[in-house]
Design a protein around this motif. Structure first.
Motif, PDB file in Angstrom:
ATOM      1  N   GLU A  98       0.843  -1.196   0.000  1.00 15.57           N
ATOM      2  CA  GLU A  98       0.000   0.000   0.000  1.00 15.57           C
ATOM      3  C   GLU A  98       0.872   1.238   0.000  1.00 15.57           C
ATOM      4  N   ARG A  99       0.450   2.230  -0.800  1.00 16.08           N
ATOM      5  CA  ARG A  99       1.172   3.496  -0.848  1.00 16.08           C
ATOM      6  C   ARG A  99       0.161   4.635  -0.888  1.00 16.08           C
ATOM      7  N   ALA A 100       0.663   5.841  -0.626  1.00 11.05           N
ATOM      8  CA  ALA A 100      -0.217   7.013  -0.562  1.00 11.05           C
ATOM      9  C   ALA A 100      -0.635   7.436  -1.957  1.00 11.05           C
ATOM     10  N   LYS A 101      -1.880   7.971  -2.039  1.00 11.97           N
ATOM     11  CA  LYS A 101      -2.387   8.467  -3.322  1.00 11.97           C
ATOM     12  C   LYS A 101      -3.529   9.439  -3.048  1.00 11.97           C
ATOM     13  N   LYS A 102      -3.577  10.524  -3.827  1.00 13.86           N
ATOM     14  CA  LYS A 102      -4.650  11.498  -3.687  1.00 13.86           C
ATOM     15  C   LYS A 102      -5.830  11.084  -4.560  1.00 13.86           C
ATOM     16  N   ASN A 103      -7.045  11.289  -3.999  1.00 11.56           N
ATOM     17  CA  ASN A 103      -8.234  10.990  -4.795  1.00 11.56           C
ATOM     18  C   ASN A 103      -8.601  12.200  -5.642  1.00 11.56           C
TER      19      ASN A 103
END
Length: 878
Positions: A98-103
């Motif tokens: 899992e990694r960070a991501k903007k919606n």
């Protein structure tokens, strides 16, 4: 296979992106050193993960490999580039993490990266396939699965003893992938498959034989009972059954002969009764038909009067039909005369309409012509008036210009003395007028005097005004001429007569219209372009009106001609009608009709006449038929009386029932003989087939048990293990060359003989240790930790040698060894290093992971791994 480059991104203990360039140590021996937990083994985990998706030790899977030092946005992957058989391949693989991501709203969140792998082939193209397909492609290229890879090329911690201590079955699995002995196993499987198929075929044949026995028609009797008993057995004796079938079929044939004789007797009885019944029934039918025919004849004779009336009506109808032709001619001519009258009436109406239309169009055309001619006259009159006004203006301007020129010229002459004194007189020079050389009082030129240029400009202006005046006079003369010509054109177009009085009247009208004319009304006169467009439009309208008038005149003329023709035809039709009526009256009289009413009553429609005629013909025909038939039947039935055939029919029915019973018995016997005969032939075929199959099953079974190692009383060495044993012996021989050096000729490895192997389980690839000092063999599992490391290392090196020398096998010129050197004493370690040095002297690359301090002194090339607070780092040292 030889590593070229390794990239780790947020993998294991390595944060960020770490790249290791193995091309700097293309061959030789190098040491991977560092503190415990610094990440040395992670390098092997990365290579194994890139190739197989799991770590080298097998205790960690890909999901556990994301670095704890990775930032939320960092990618986790391993990119491994290696050379194999001269070609370069690159594998890039990432685990699930899992990694960070903007919606879409810009809010921070987590997204799951699914595991994936990408294989770049030597030609630069990326292999297209899903994850499992890519894994299979990589394993196909290398030729080893993960277990085999970690035992042969990368001996990881806790893994280096597996190949040494593996069972015979485990070694068989490893060698199968390395030496491609699948074909041997395929031979064994094919032999087993064929053996099973032959057994199934033999069983199927026996099953078919049993089914055939159960389908026999045994019937009754002693032979049938014996045959039924044999069919109920699980494995009947087919030869005995065949003999019983033959006996049963012979008994059935004898019964069939007796049945055929009984059938012929019954057929004769039935035939005699049938003929007797038929003869009597024919006589009975003739007597009944005779009575019926007499009744029908009496009934027909009672209709004689009605038939005579019908015959008279048909005769009158035929005579009336002869007259109807003339009546139809009269009717046709009357209709034709009526149609001609209607056409004449329509034509007259059309002529009147066209005449009226022509008159109206003539009036309209005349008015349009007069209007157009008047507009043209107005146009010419206006142009003539404008030309006159322009001439008057031109004459006035010319007079003014001439007067100005004379004025300037006179003033210029009066001022000549002043001009001469100003330009010609000079002191001491004689005067051009008087000759005096003194000029006491010369004339003075006043201010604003007329110059020669002024005179010349006035003369030019006067000349231009004269030219304009001449042009205006010519245009006025042309306009007057056109105006006069337009008068003649007006009278021609309007149909009037040209005279002075008529012209004065038109001029007076023009004068009155000029007085009331507005600026818009005079626009066609003033604007030449508008006038031309308007005139062309009016001329087109006039031409259209003339054509329409001409078309209606043509239609009027055509209608008059058509009227004359129809009148002529009507006169002819009247004459023909008169003649036709006279002929009709004459024919009516000839056919003896009293009048038209009598004729109409006699007429019939075609359907009525045809129906009456058919009725009359049917009556006559039936009457003659009955008379002849009665005479014939009276002759045939003379002396015969009605007789009941019931007793004869009952006897025939009983005989037929007996015959049907015999027919059933005969068909049953025939069917049983036919079916048992077919079964007898099929059983004979199955007997021959089973004998052939039993021979083939015996041979196939011996071959399969030999190839599968399943011979009774012998060790379980199958065909594939037998072939692999040859490779195993070569591996042991190559391993012993180094093992003897590393152990100081203390012990060596030896393949356990097949005779000494256990009869239980698989055998053939078991390993023993032979101690040179005692001359005894023992199990390899009895080696100590250090001895096991030396033996495992020798086995790995021997396997690599055999692979390199084998045709068609994999090319592995790289080996990694993870730990194990701490269990060796100093002298043994030195001998091991000497062996490794000699191996790394060619193109082979050997990497050793160890934290033993003495190895740092013996190996010059180091790959140093350091542990920091932000993750592990790598540095080459030479």
């Amino acid at each position: 296979m030889k590593p070229v480059n390794l990239v780790l991104s947020s993998f294991g203990s390595y944060a960020g992106r770490t790249e290791i360039d193995f091309s700097r140590v293309d061959h030789g021996l190098f040491l991977i050193t560092g503190d415990t937990g610094s990440g040395k083994t992670t390098l092997f985990d990365a290579i194994t993960f890139a190739l197989y998706g799991t770590a080298s030790g097998g205790s960690r899977d890909g999901k556990m490999m994301r670095s704890q030092y990775a930032s939320p946005t960092d990618e986790t992957y391993v990119e491994y580039t290696f050379r194999y058989r001269g070609s370069i391949y690159t594998v890039r693989r990432n685990p699930e993490y899992e990694r960070a991501k903007k919606n879409r709203k810009g809010e921070e969140g987590l997204t799951k990266e699914l595991p994936s792998a990408e294989l770049t082939l030597p030609d630069g193209t990326v292999y297209r396939g899903r994850l499992r397909e890519t894994d299979r492609k990589i394993q196909e290229i290398i030729g080893l699965d993960r277990e085999q890879f970690t035992q042969i090329m990368m001996i990881a911690q806790g893994e280096f003893l597996k190949l040494l201590l593996a069972s015979s079955d485990e070694r068989k699995k490893i060698f199968s992938g390395i030496f491609h002995t699948y074909g041997c196993r395929a031979v064994e499987e094919e032999l087993g498959r064929r053996y099973s198929l032959l057994k199934e075929e033999l069983g199927a044949s026996r099953q078919r034989s049993s089914v055939l026995m159960k389908t026999l028609c045994s019937g009754g009797g002693e032979t049938g009972e014996k045959l039924a008993l044999a069919a109920g057995q699980e494995a009947p004796d087919l030869e005995e059954a065949a003999a019983l079938i033959d006996s049963l079929m012979e008994e059935d044939r004898e019964c069939l002969k007796e049945t055929e004789i009984n059938l012929r007797n019954q057929d004769q009885v039935i035939q005699k009764l049938t003929e007797k019944i038929a003869r009597q029934e024919a006589m009975n039918a003739g007597l009944r038909e005779l009575e019926e025919s007499r009744e029908k004849l009496d009934k027909l004779k009672s209709q004689v009067g009605r038939q005579r009336v019908l015959a008279r009506a048909l005769l009158l109808a035929e005579r009336a039909e002869l007259i109807s032709v003339h009546e139809m001619a009269v009717n046709r001519l009357e209709r034709e005369q009526q149609e001609q009258r209607e056409r004449i009436s329509g034509i007259k109406e059309e002529i009147a309409g066209e005449k009226k239309e022509c008159r109206e169009r003539k009036l309209k055309l005349s008015a349009s012509r007069e209007e157009y001619a008047w507009e043209r006259l107005r146009r010419r009159e206006g142009l003539y008036r404008e030309a006159g006004r322009f001439l008057e203006e031109s004459l006035a301007l010319r007079s003014e210009a001439e007067e100005s020129f004379r004025t300037f010229q006179d003033a210029f002459f009066l001022e000549q003395a002043g001009i001469l004194a100003e330009k010609r007189l000079e002191p001491g020079r004689p005067c051009p007028v008087c000759g005096s050389v003194t000029h006491p009082k010369p004339a003075r030129l006043p201010d604003g005097a007329v110059t020669e240029e002024d005179v010349k400009a006035a003369r030019d202006k006067s000349a231009r005004a004269s030219a304009v005046c001449e042009k205006a006079a010519a245009e006025a003369a042309a306009a007057r001429s056109s105006y006069q010509e337009e008068f003649l054109r007006y009278f021609q177009m309007s149909g009037g007569k040209d005279s002075k009085a008529a012209r004065r009247k038109l001029e007076e009208r023009l004068k009155q219209e000029r007085a009331t004319e507005t600026e818009e009304d005079g626009k066609p006169v003033r604007d030449g372009l508008d006038w031309k467009i308007w005139a062309e439009s009016r001329e087109r309208e006039l031409l259209t009106m003339e054509k329409e008038l001409e078309r209606h005149m043509d239609r009027f003329s055509s209608a008059r001609v058509l009227e004359s023709e129809i009148l002529r035809q009507a006169a002819q039709t009247g004459e023909r009608l008169k003649e036709a009526k006279e002929t009709f009256r004459k024919v009516l009289k000839d056919q003896k009709f009293r009048g038209r009413a009598d004729y109409l009553r006699a007429r019939m429609t075609p359907d009525e006449y045809e129906s009456g005629k058919q009725s009359r013909e049917s009556y006559e025909k039936e009457l003659r038929f009955l008379e002849v038939r009665i005479e014939t039947l009276r002759a045939h039935t003379k002396g015969v009386i009605l007789t009941d055939c019931g007793l004869w029919k009952s006897g025939k029915e009983e005989a037929e029932r007996s015959r049907r019973t015999l027919m059933g018995v005969r068909e049953e016997l025939k069917g049983r003989i036919r079916q048992n005969g077919q079964i007898r032939r099929r059983i004979e075929e199955e007997v021959r087939l089973q004998a052939h199959l039993e021979e083939k099953v015996s041979m196939a079974g011996r071959l399969y048990r030999t190839a599968a190692g399943k011979l009774k009383g012998k060790s379980s060495v199958d065909y594939e293990t037998f072939v692999q044993r040859r490779y195993f012996e070569q591996i042991i021989a190559a391993a012993n060359k180094r093992l003897l050096d590393m152990t100081g000729n203390s012990f060596k490895l030896q393949c356990r003989s097949i005779e000494a192997s256990s009869l239980r389980g698989s055998a053939g690839l078991d390993l023993n240790v032979y101690t040179l000092a005692t001359g005894k063999e023992r199990d390899v599992k009895t080696l100590s930790g250090g001895e096991s490391f030396l033996a495992a290392l020798s086995m790995a090196l021997g396997l690599s040698d055999v692979i390199q020398s084998s045709y068609g096998a994999q090319a592995f010129d790289t080996m990694f060894i993870d730990e194990g050197f701490g269990s060796l004493d100093e002298s043994t370690r030195e001998r091991v290093m000497q062996v490794l040095d000699s191996l790394a002297g060619g193109d082979r690359l050997i990497g050793v992971i160890s934290h033993v301090a003495e190895l740092k002194e013996n190996i010059e090339c180091h790959l140093e791994v350091k542990k920091t607070a932000r993750g592990s780092t790598i540095e080459w040292k030479f």
